[in-house]
Design an enzyme around this catalytic site. Structure first.
Site, PDB file in Angstrom:
ATOM      1  N   ARG A  75      19.387  -8.333   3.843  1.00 28.77           N
ATOM      2  CA  ARG A  75      18.262  -7.296   3.137  1.00 28.77           C
ATOM      3  C   ARG A  75      17.583  -7.855   2.177  1.00 28.77           C
ATOM      4  O   ARG A  75      16.479  -7.030   2.123  1.00 28.77           O
ATOM      5  CB  ARG A  75      19.288  -6.227   2.487  1.00 28.77           C
ATOM      6  CG  ARG A  75      18.700  -5.015   1.892  1.00 28.77           C
ATOM      7  CD  ARG A  75      19.106  -3.586   1.934  1.00 28.77           C
ATOM      8  NE  ARG A  75      20.505  -3.865   1.274  1.00 28.77           N
ATOM      9  CZ  ARG A  75      20.778  -3.915   0.082  1.00 28.77           C
ATOM     10  NH1 ARG A  75      19.868  -4.218  -0.817  1.00 28.77           N
ATOM     11  NH2 ARG A  75      22.082  -3.937  -0.318  1.00 28.77           N
ATOM     12  N   TYR A 128      -2.509   9.114  11.554  1.00 29.01           N
ATOM     13  CA  TYR A 128      -1.376   9.075  12.315  1.00 29.01           C
ATOM     14  C   TYR A 128      -0.219  10.133  12.227  1.00 29.01           C
ATOM     15  O   TYR A 128      -0.303  10.574  10.883  1.00 29.01           O
ATOM     16  CB  TYR A 128      -0.567   7.837  12.384  1.00 29.01           C
ATOM     17  CG  TYR A 128       0.666   7.534  13.083  1.00 29.01           C
ATOM     18  CD1 TYR A 128       0.567   7.395  14.525  1.00 29.01           C
ATOM     19  CD2 TYR A 128       1.883   7.697  12.662  1.00 29.01           C
ATOM     20  CE1 TYR A 128       1.796   7.435  15.412  1.00 29.01           C
ATOM     21  CE2 TYR A 128       2.937   7.525  13.347  1.00 29.01           C
ATOM     22  CZ  TYR A 128       2.866   7.415  14.611  1.00 29.01           C
ATOM     23  OH  TYR A 128       4.030   7.335  15.527  1.00 29.01           O
TER      24      TYR A 128
HETATM   25  C1  LIG Z   1       2.307   4.114  15.584  1.00 25.79           C
HETATM   26  C2  LIG Z   1       1.611   4.195  14.518  1.00 25.79           C
HETATM   27  C3  LIG Z   1       2.090   4.128  12.880  1.00 25.79           C
HETATM   28  C4  LIG Z   1       3.749   4.453  12.914  1.00 25.79           C
HETATM   29  O1  LIG Z   1       4.299   3.152  13.509  1.00 25.79           O
HETATM   30  P1  LIG Z   1       5.840   3.058  13.922  1.00 25.79           P
HETATM   31  O2  LIG Z   1       6.202   1.762  14.140  1.00 25.79           O
HETATM   32  O3  LIG Z   1       5.971   3.901  14.964  1.00 25.79           O
HETATM   33  O4  LIG Z   1       6.590   3.777  12.793  1.00 25.79           O
HETATM   34  C5  LIG Z   1       1.437   4.049  11.842  1.00 25.79           C
HETATM   35  N1  LIG Z   1      -0.139   4.196  11.922  1.00 25.79           N
HETATM   36  C6  LIG Z   1      -0.511   4.193  13.066  1.00 25.79           C
HETATM   37  C7  LIG Z   1      -2.148   3.902  13.266  1.00 25.79           C
HETATM   38  C8  LIG Z   1       0.188   3.915  14.385  1.00 25.79           C
HETATM   39  O5  LIG Z   1      -0.653   3.959  15.620  1.00 25.79           O
END
Ligand SMILES: *Cc1c(COP(=O)(O)O)cnc(C)c1O
Length: 422
Positions: A75, A128
């Site tokens: 961790r 996002y």
């Molecule tokens: C997919 C995405 C995220 C989130 O990432 P995860 O790996 O799915 O948790 C954040 N920001 C952007 C721009 C993304 O495309």
């Protein structure tokens, strides 16, 4: 580090170092690739070693010159993550990187490190969907108020918005996503850095955090423009094969080190196997991203000429005089491979197109070797307020493409055949 990072005084490029940087074969029976250190804990040779390793791992003191920094528990640290993190930092000429179990884990761990109850958090929109949820639903529960701004707003306009929506609150962080998903709107990172200095106090400048998932690190280097941290969904281009979930942050020690402490106690780190997969992926990062961008240029140019397409949102099509052109020229090193376009009509026409594709898969996510298509209004951005969707150009006819490494002729043929059926 034992391997050379320069030849004849000339610094080597990340592409050239991606295969071996940070790894010493001698320590692993000469294996050319790092083994997967699938282990939870590490054996100390003596109790005194254990004491020293903990002092260093807990940040109680810096290691003395030449003092070995031992491993403790996965961790806190693990060889696969440490080598991967050295390589990620190298891509952005940064001090340090950290990897996480997902992009959201990277974002949330970073936010909880810097933001405190009573703060405002200034952020670009759209962002996002997961980030939007944390900003607008989770953080307010901890008395952190989100204040959003859009691409193209000036510093005085953003300051006025902050003043009217969160008067008297300290700005805990400036969080931007650029290019924005799915519209490819650009936020000027230099402007954010200037704003952070202005909004900060003598002893604290709010960190500027840039979600660099769409272009980085090959086509955008936020730290060069005054950002404190680049954050990534490593699930996308860094991983690049649609076969893992991970996240990362990259920056100077003063910005990254406090997040490392939070990660240790929140337990949001990546696992060794994912770290190993990401090391493999980084070897072809530049190859993939450049090829995908070359193909995306061809696809965008084709779409722009098609009479069933109303408009195409692609960075490679920006022209002098367009709102984001100047920011693009200063800030981006290439247009990337995310192409959004608005089909003539609405949801029905967009769905007909998506259901008619054969080579391009209908799926969310992006940045993988295979091309993907999706409908933002009913899929990735379904949770966004409809008025907000309309205001940000996420219309019913909008289709988002993530261009992969397939032959460009085949992608065009697939798109052409699907458009014929609309
Ligand atoms: C997919 C995405 C995220 C989130 O990432 P995860 O790996 O799915 O948790 C954040 N920001 C952007 C721009 C993304 O495309």
């Amino acid at each position: 580090m034992t391997e050379r990072t320069a030849v004849d005084g000339r610094k080597l490029h990340p592409e050239s170092l991606a295969m071996g940087y940070g790894y010493v074969p001698r320590l692993s029976e000469g294996a050319i690739k790092s083994p997967i250190f699938q282990t939870s804990t590490f054996v100390f040779e003596s109790a005194a070693d254990g004491k020293r390793f903990f002092e260093i791992a807990n940040g109680k003191r810096e290691p003395r010159p030449g003092e070995p920094v031992g491993l403790v528990y996965s961790r806190l640290n693990n060889p696969d993550l440490e080598i991967l993190e050295d390589r990620l930092a190298m891509w952005e000429d940064a001090d340090r990187a950290l990897t996480f179990s997902s992009g959201m884990a990277a974002i949330v761990t970073t936010m909880f490190t810097f933001v405190r109850p009573g703060d405002a958090i200034l952020h670009s929109a759209p962002v996002y969907g997961g980030t939007d949820h944390v900003l607008n639903l989770s953080l307010p529960e901890f008395d952190v108020m989100p204040v959003e701004f859009r691409a193209g707003m000036t510093a005085p306009e953003i300051e006025a918005k902050l003043e009217s929506e969160a008067p008297g609150r300290r700005v805990g962080m400036i969080f931007v996503e650029t290019p924005a998903n799915p519209t490819n709107d650009l936020i000027d990172i230099d402007l954010m850095s200037m704003l952070a200095t202005k909004l900060g106090s003598a002893d604290r400048r709010p960190p500027v955090v840039v979600d660099n998932t769409f272009l980085g690190p090959v086509f955008q280097r936020p730290l060069d423009h005054g950002a404190d941290l680049s954050v990534y969904s490593a699930t996308k281009y860094l991983g690049g094969h649609s076969d893992l979930i991970a996240g990362a942050i990259v920056g100077r020690h003063d910005a990254v080190d406090p997040v490392a402490v939070t990660r240790t106690y929140f337990g949001t780190m990546a696992d060794p196997w994912t770290g190993w997969l990401l090391m493999r992926s980084l070897e072809t990062l530049s190859l993939r991203m450049n090829r995908e961008a070359d193909t995306a240029r061809i696809v965008a140019a084709y779409l722009e000429r098609h009479d069933k397409v109303r408009r195409v949102m692609y960075l490679g099509l920006l022209k002098p005089g367009d709102r984001d052109h100047e920011t693009y020229r200063r800030q981006c090193l290439g247009p990337g491979a995310m192409v959004s376009f608005e089909i003539e009509g609405g949801e029905e026409e967009a769905f007909r197109f998506l259901d008619s594709l054969t080579l391009i898969k209908l799926a969310v996510s992006l940045g993988g070797t295979e091309s993907l298509a999706e409908h933002p209004a009913t899929m990735t951005h379904a949770g966004v307020d409809p008025a907000e969707r309309a205001a940000t150009g996420v219309t019913e006819g909008l289709v988002r493409l993530s261009i992969g490494v397939e032959h460009p002729d085949d992608l065009i043929a697939d798109i052409e055949a699907a458009l014929k059926l609309v």
